[in-house]
Each structure stands twice: as C-alpha cells, then as structure tokens.
Motif scaffolding. Structure first.
Motif, PDB file in Angstrom:
ATOM      1  N   ILE A 100       0.871  -1.173   0.000  1.00 25.00           N
ATOM      2  CA  ILE A 100       0.000   0.000   0.000  1.00 25.00           C
ATOM      3  C   ILE A 100       0.910   1.224   0.000  1.00 25.00           C
ATOM      4  CG2 ILE A 100      -1.782   1.269   1.285  1.00 25.00           C
ATOM      5  CD1 ILE A 100      -2.947  -1.382   0.785  1.00 25.00           C
ATOM      6  N   PRO A 101       0.757   2.118  -0.960  1.00 25.52           N
ATOM      7  CA  PRO A 101       1.625   3.292  -0.949  1.00 25.52           C
ATOM      8  C   PRO A 101       1.287   4.231   0.204  1.00 25.52           C
ATOM      9  CG  PRO A 101       0.012   3.434  -2.742  1.00 25.52           C
ATOM     10  CD  PRO A 101      -0.184   2.105  -2.081  1.00 25.52           C
ATOM     11  N   ALA A 102       2.328   4.852   0.768  1.00 24.15           N
ATOM     12  CA  ALA A 102       2.119   5.731   1.913  1.00 24.15           C
ATOM     13  C   ALA A 102       1.327   6.979   1.540  1.00 24.15           C
ATOM     14  CB  ALA A 102       3.477   6.128   2.490  1.00 24.15           C
ATOM     15  N   ASP A 103       1.351   7.335   0.258  1.00 26.70           N
ATOM     16  CA  ASP A 103       0.782   8.626  -0.134  1.00 26.70           C
ATOM     17  C   ASP A 103      -0.623   8.538  -0.731  1.00 26.70           C
ATOM     18  OD1 ASP A 103       1.678   7.307  -2.367  1.00 26.70           O
ATOM     19  OD2 ASP A 103       2.457   9.110  -3.358  1.00 26.70           O
ATOM     20  N   GLU A 104      -1.275   7.363  -0.590  1.00 29.15           N
ATOM     21  CA  GLU A 104      -2.654   7.259  -1.080  1.00 29.15           C
ATOM     22  C   GLU A 104      -3.504   6.567  -0.023  1.00 29.15           C
ATOM     23  OE1 GLU A 104      -2.804   5.297  -4.962  1.00 29.15           O
ATOM     24  OE2 GLU A 104      -0.927   6.323  -5.437  1.00 29.15           O
ATOM     25  N   PRO A 105      -4.728   7.058   0.204  1.00 31.10           N
ATOM     26  CA  PRO A 105      -5.566   6.394   1.204  1.00 31.10           C
ATOM     27  C   PRO A 105      -5.924   4.976   0.768  1.00 31.10           C
ATOM     28  CG  PRO A 105      -6.822   8.084   0.017  1.00 31.10           C
ATOM     29  CD  PRO A 105      -5.402   8.211  -0.430  1.00 31.10           C
ATOM     30  N   ILE A 106      -6.115   4.109   1.767  1.00 29.62           N
ATOM     31  CA  ILE A 106      -6.557   2.742   1.466  1.00 29.62           C
ATOM     32  C   ILE A 106      -7.981   2.818   0.923  1.00 29.62           C
ATOM     33  CG2 ILE A 106      -7.195   0.521   2.510  1.00 29.62           C
ATOM     34  CD1 ILE A 106      -4.851   0.881   4.439  1.00 29.62           C
ATOM     35  N   GLY A 107      -8.214   2.157  -0.218  1.00 28.19           N
ATOM     36  CA  GLY A 107      -9.523   2.276  -0.864  1.00 28.19           C
ATOM     37  C   GLY A 107     -10.129   0.921  -1.167  1.00 28.19           C
ATOM     38  N   PRO A 108     -11.268   0.934  -1.870  1.00 33.22           N
ATOM     39  CA  PRO A 108     -11.961  -0.320  -2.190  1.00 33.22           C
ATOM     40  C   PRO A 108     -11.073  -1.287  -2.975  1.00 33.22           C
ATOM     41  CG  PRO A 108     -13.245   1.598  -2.927  1.00 33.22           C
ATOM     42  CD  PRO A 108     -11.949   2.114  -2.389  1.00 33.22           C
ATOM     43  N   GLY A 109     -10.209  -0.757  -3.842  1.00 35.83           N
ATOM     44  CA  GLY A 109      -9.312  -1.606  -4.630  1.00 35.83           C
ATOM     45  C   GLY A 109      -8.388  -2.408  -3.738  1.00 35.83           C
ATOM     46  N   ASP A 110      -7.847  -1.752  -2.714  1.00 40.43           N
ATOM     47  CA  ASP A 110      -6.952  -2.435  -1.772  1.00 40.43           C
ATOM     48  C   ASP A 110      -7.714  -3.500  -0.992  1.00 40.43           C
ATOM     49  OD1 ASP A 110      -4.682  -0.673  -2.294  1.00 40.43           O
ATOM     50  OD2 ASP A 110      -5.895   0.850  -1.282  1.00 40.43           O
ATOM     51  N   ARG A 111      -8.926  -3.130  -0.551  1.00 37.28           N
ATOM     52  CA  ARG A 111      -9.727  -4.076   0.241  1.00 37.28           C
ATOM     53  C   ARG A 111     -10.093  -5.301  -0.592  1.00 37.28           C
ATOM     54  NH1 ARG A 111     -11.179   0.612   3.196  1.00 37.28           N
ATOM     55  NH2 ARG A 111     -12.599   1.408   1.624  1.00 37.28           N
ATOM     56  N   TRP A 112     -10.377  -5.074  -1.880  1.00 39.59           N
ATOM     57  CA  TRP A 112     -10.716  -6.173  -2.782  1.00 39.59           C
ATOM     58  C   TRP A 112      -9.533  -7.132  -2.907  1.00 39.59           C
ATOM     59  CZ3 TRP A 112      -9.136  -7.570  -7.918  1.00 39.59           C
ATOM     60  CH2 TRP A 112      -9.945  -8.531  -8.520  1.00 39.59           C
ATOM     61  N   ILE A 113      -8.344  -6.583  -3.056  1.00 38.80           N
ATOM     62  CA  ILE A 113      -7.142  -7.416  -3.196  1.00 38.80           C
ATOM     63  C   ILE A 113      -6.909  -8.243  -1.931  1.00 38.80           C
ATOM     64  CG2 ILE A 113      -4.606  -7.307  -3.308  1.00 38.80           C
ATOM     65  CD1 ILE A 113      -5.025  -5.009  -5.386  1.00 38.80           C
ATOM     66  N   VAL A 114      -7.041  -7.617  -0.774  1.00 33.06           N
ATOM     67  CA  VAL A 114      -6.841  -8.349   0.487  1.00 33.06           C
ATOM     68  C   VAL A 114      -7.862  -9.479   0.601  1.00 33.06           C
ATOM     69  CG1 VAL A 114      -6.951  -8.178   3.014  1.00 33.06           C
ATOM     70  CG2 VAL A 114      -5.745  -6.417   1.692  1.00 33.06           C
ATOM     71  N   LYS A 115      -9.102  -9.191   0.206  1.00 28.64           N
ATOM     72  CA  LYS A 115     -10.154 -10.215   0.249  1.00 28.64           C
ATOM     73  C   LYS A 115      -9.779 -11.388  -0.672  1.00 28.64           C
ATOM     74  CE  LYS A 115     -15.158 -10.517  -0.337  1.00 28.64           C
ATOM     75  NZ  LYS A 115     -15.467 -10.712  -1.762  1.00 28.64           N
ATOM     76  N   GLN A 116      -9.313 -11.064  -1.885  1.00 26.40           N
ATOM     77  CA  GLN A 116      -8.908 -12.113  -2.836  1.00 26.40           C
ATOM     78  C   GLN A 116      -7.773 -12.962  -2.268  1.00 26.40           C
ATOM     79  OE1 GLN A 116     -10.209 -12.607  -6.069  1.00 26.40           O
ATOM     80  NE2 GLN A 116     -11.755 -11.148  -5.388  1.00 26.40           N
ATOM     81  N   VAL A 117      -6.793 -12.290  -1.681  1.00 27.01           N
ATOM     82  CA  VAL A 117      -5.644 -13.000  -1.106  1.00 27.01           C
ATOM     83  C   VAL A 117      -6.118 -13.969  -0.029  1.00 27.01           C
ATOM     84  CG1 VAL A 117      -3.615 -12.699   0.381  1.00 27.01           C
ATOM     85  CG2 VAL A 117      -3.901 -11.240  -1.625  1.00 27.01           C
ATOM     86  N   ARG A 118      -6.956 -13.470   0.866  1.00 29.30           N
ATOM     87  CA  ARG A 118      -7.459 -14.313   1.970  1.00 29.30           C
ATOM     88  C   ARG A 118      -8.253 -15.497   1.448  1.00 29.30           C
ATOM     89  NH1 ARG A 118      -4.346 -12.832   6.148  1.00 29.30           N
ATOM     90  NH2 ARG A 118      -4.836 -10.810   7.024  1.00 29.30           N
ATOM     91  N   GLU A 119      -9.049 -15.264   0.379  1.00 31.54           N
ATOM     92  CA  GLU A 119      -9.885 -16.342  -0.164  1.00 31.54           C
ATOM     93  C   GLU A 119      -9.049 -17.377  -0.909  1.00 31.54           C
ATOM     94  OE1 GLU A 119     -13.935 -13.749  -0.791  1.00 31.54           O
ATOM     95  OE2 GLU A 119     -13.058 -14.750  -2.548  1.00 31.54           O
ATOM     96  N   MET A 120      -8.090 -16.885  -1.706  1.00 33.20           N
ATOM     97  CA  MET A 120      -7.318 -17.799  -2.556  1.00 33.20           C
ATOM     98  C   MET A 120      -6.238 -18.533  -1.777  1.00 33.20           C
ATOM     99  SD  MET A 120      -6.545 -15.847  -6.058  1.00 33.20           S
ATOM    100  CE  MET A 120      -7.583 -14.538  -6.604  1.00 33.20           C
ATOM    101  N   ALA A 121      -5.695 -17.874  -0.774  1.00 27.14           N
ATOM    102  CA  ALA A 121      -4.574 -18.479  -0.041  1.00 27.14           C
ATOM    103  C   ALA A 121      -4.775 -18.278   1.457  1.00 27.14           C
ATOM    104  CB  ALA A 121      -3.258 -17.859  -0.505  1.00 27.14           C
TER     105      ALA A 121
END
Ligand SMILES: Nc1nc2c(ncn2[C@@H]2O[C@H](COP(=O)(O)OP(=O)(O)OP(=O)(O)O)[C@@H](O)[C@H]2O)c(=O)[nH]1
Length: 310
Positions: A100-121
């Motif tokens: 996650i870059p320090a200079d951008e707020p965490i957004g839906p795109g980041d949350r989607w990726i984390v969800k995918q990671v948790r589901e797939m692995a």
C-alpha cells in the motif's frame, strides 16, 4: 501481532510475492531488494505480465521474489489467464506482501485485493508493506501503518519501506527471512532470475515501448523475440555481438503509428533504450532489430496468445 521469530542461525529459504494495486511500487521494491534490475518497472500501470523472480541471496537465507501481474476484472481471455497465473502464485508462496503506498488512502481496490488474497490463499502468511515512505511525513507513515494493520488484522506484521531511498529495506528483508521456513537455497548463489533470457529481453523492449505513451496501450502490446543469433562473421579484434530480432504486436494501425513515431523516431529511441538493457543482460554488444506488426484482437485469440507465451 506475532513479532519476528529469532532465526537461530539456521539457513532459511522461501518464496515471496508482493501484491497490490497497479503502481504501488511492487516491481521497484523487488528490484531494490534484489539489488539489480530484474523485474520490470514503469510509471504506467499493469506492465508486469510475467512471473519474474528476483533472488535475494544472504548469508543466512535465500528469498525468491515472485512478481505477479495485478489481478484484473477478467474481460478478455488474456485477463483470465493473468488471473489464473496470480492464483497459482498465491498458493505456491510462503509470504504474500500486501503493498500500500504511503501517499494514497486505502480504498476499495486495496480491500478487494486483500479479500482475494485471503480467499485464494487462506493459509499463506500475509505481511503488510507501506511503500514509498519517502513521499510523506513520518506522521502520515504512522497513520498508514495503523490503517493497514486494521485492514489485515492482528495476525499480520506491517512494515514501512522506501525502495527509492533504501530506507527500511534491511528491516523488510530481515522480517521476510523470519517469516520463511528453515531450508536450503533453491537456486545457486549468483543466479538472479530463472526467467529465460528471451522473456526478459521481450520485457525490456515492451517496457521501453510503453514509456510515455497512452494509457490504453499496455493491454495492446506484446513483444515476441523471433531470433537470437550469435554473430560469427566478425573479425578477431571485434567484440562478441548478438543479433536480436523482435516483433512488437499491436492491435490497431493507429497503435502502430504511436509505437513507430514520426519517421520512425520513437521506435529508434525504444530500440536504443532496450538495446542498452539487453547488452547489460547478455554481457555482449547487441544489434537489435525491431518490427511492429498489427495482430488484430490478439487478446481474445487463444492461438495468438499461446504464440506470445500466455
Ligand atoms: N518516491 C518513490 N517512488 C516509488 C517508490 N517505489 C516505486 N515508486 C514509483 O512508483 C511507480 C510505480 O512503481 P512500480 O514498481 O512500477 O509499481 P508496480 O506496483 O510494480 O506497478 P504494476 O507493475 O503496474 O503493478 C514508479 O514510477 C516508481 O518509480 C518509492 O519507494 N518511492
């Protein structure tokens, strides 16, 4: 949080992959950790297509860094293939570093990726990495670390890093080593990548061709290395020379024009940039011959995709 485990002097090894939205600094981080240019970086999103590995060799450990393309909404066959590749990678690695870059707020795109990671692995260790910390104040870094820790939950470490300035790279490296298992090196020391040279050559050309051009082009450009020939007809006093013939495939005539530029000026520039990198890779002089061809709708055609290595 579990905290890094003491490594007790045992040699450790494992596979790591960094995930995150496009442009979050995954490739740059891989390069910085490996210490030599292997993965492909560009200021255009979604240019990392192949699973390119960089290898960190330390006295106490070997870390194999697997650089994956970003997850796509699978609109085309290419998008599906890329997603399959990502899925395979997630399940094979020991640690997934969510960037996650320090200079951008965490957004839906980041949350989607984390969800995918948790589901797939679900069993793979997840590490939070706040990238590009040189771009913001320490306060902002602190806020982002807290936000990322909240997103990932109590089982995940979070670490701030700047691939550009090198700050905290050693901390990240130590942390990664502590998260992989004891075990022998997978690759001999000195080997930085197990990607075939031709894939790297193609990526160098692709990267050079995409530099500074329109946003939609990344999906519409594929590079195929047709031939690599050792030049034998040189004089003894001349250095070794390799001829590399490559084809840049685009989807439309208009894109061909963009790549070639006015009177071929842009293509010449692309050739110069890519040639320099290929010479470094091969350690010889290189004659680079580039051709641009239109392959209509190649992203949807399985036969053409196979030809281009997807
Ligand atoms: N200031 C600063 N810029 C960085 C840092 N890391 C990466 N960048 C810049 O951020 C941009 C994106 O970096 P990449 O490494 O290509 O990002 P990526 O996540 O691999 O991107 P994709 O391949 O599109 O998924 C580039 O312009 C980098 O120069 C950093 O630590 N500090």
């Amino acid at each position: 949080m579990t905290g890094p485990q003491p490594t007790s002097g045992e040699f450790r090894s494992g596979f790591i992959c960094f995930v995150g939205r496009p442009n979050t600094g995954k490739s740059t981080l891989t390069n910085a950790l490996v210490g030599e240019k292997i993965a492909i970086t560009s200021n255009r999103p979604q240019t990392t297509r192949h699973t390119i590995r960089g290898i960190v060799n330390r006295d106490d450990a070997q870390l194999v860094l697997v650089d994956t393309p970003g997850l796509h909404r699978p609109r085309t066959l290419l998008g599906q293939r890329l997603n399959d590749l990502v899925r395979d990678t997630y399940s094979e690695v020991d640690v997934i570093g969510v960037c996650i870059p320090a200079d951008e707020p965490i957004g839906p795109g980041d949350r989607w990726i984390v969800k995918q990671v948790r589901e797939m692995a679900p069993r793979t260790t997840v590490l939070g990495v706040v990238t590009k910390i040189d771009r913001v104040t320490p306060d902002k870094v602190g806020e982002q670390l807290i936000a990322l820790a909240e997103l990932l939950g109590p089982d995940s470490e979070v670490v701030p890093v700047s691939a550009k300035s090198g700050k905290q790279l050693d901390v990240l490296s130590d942390l990664l080593v502590s998260l992989v298992e004891p075990g022998p090196a997978f690759y001999p020391d000195g080997e930085l990548t197990d990607e075939p040279e031709q894939v790297l050559m193609a990526e160098f050309i692709r990267e050079a061709a995409l530099e500074g051009v329109r946003d939609e082009l990344p999906h519409s450009l594929a590079v195929v290395i047709e031939e690599v020939i050792d030049r034998e007809d040189r004089r003894d006093d001349q250095p070794p020379m390799v001829d590399v013939h490559a084809i840049l495939y685009v989807e439309r005539d208009s894109q061909k024009g963009i790549i070639i530029g006015k009177k071929g000026a842009r293509l010449k520039e692309v050739g110069t940039v890519a040639r320099t990198q290929i010479e470094k890779l091969l350690g010889t002089k290189v004659y680079l011959d580039l051709h641009v061809k239109v392959a209509k709708d190649w992203q949807r055609d399985p036969k053409q995709l196979r030809r281009m290595g997807f």
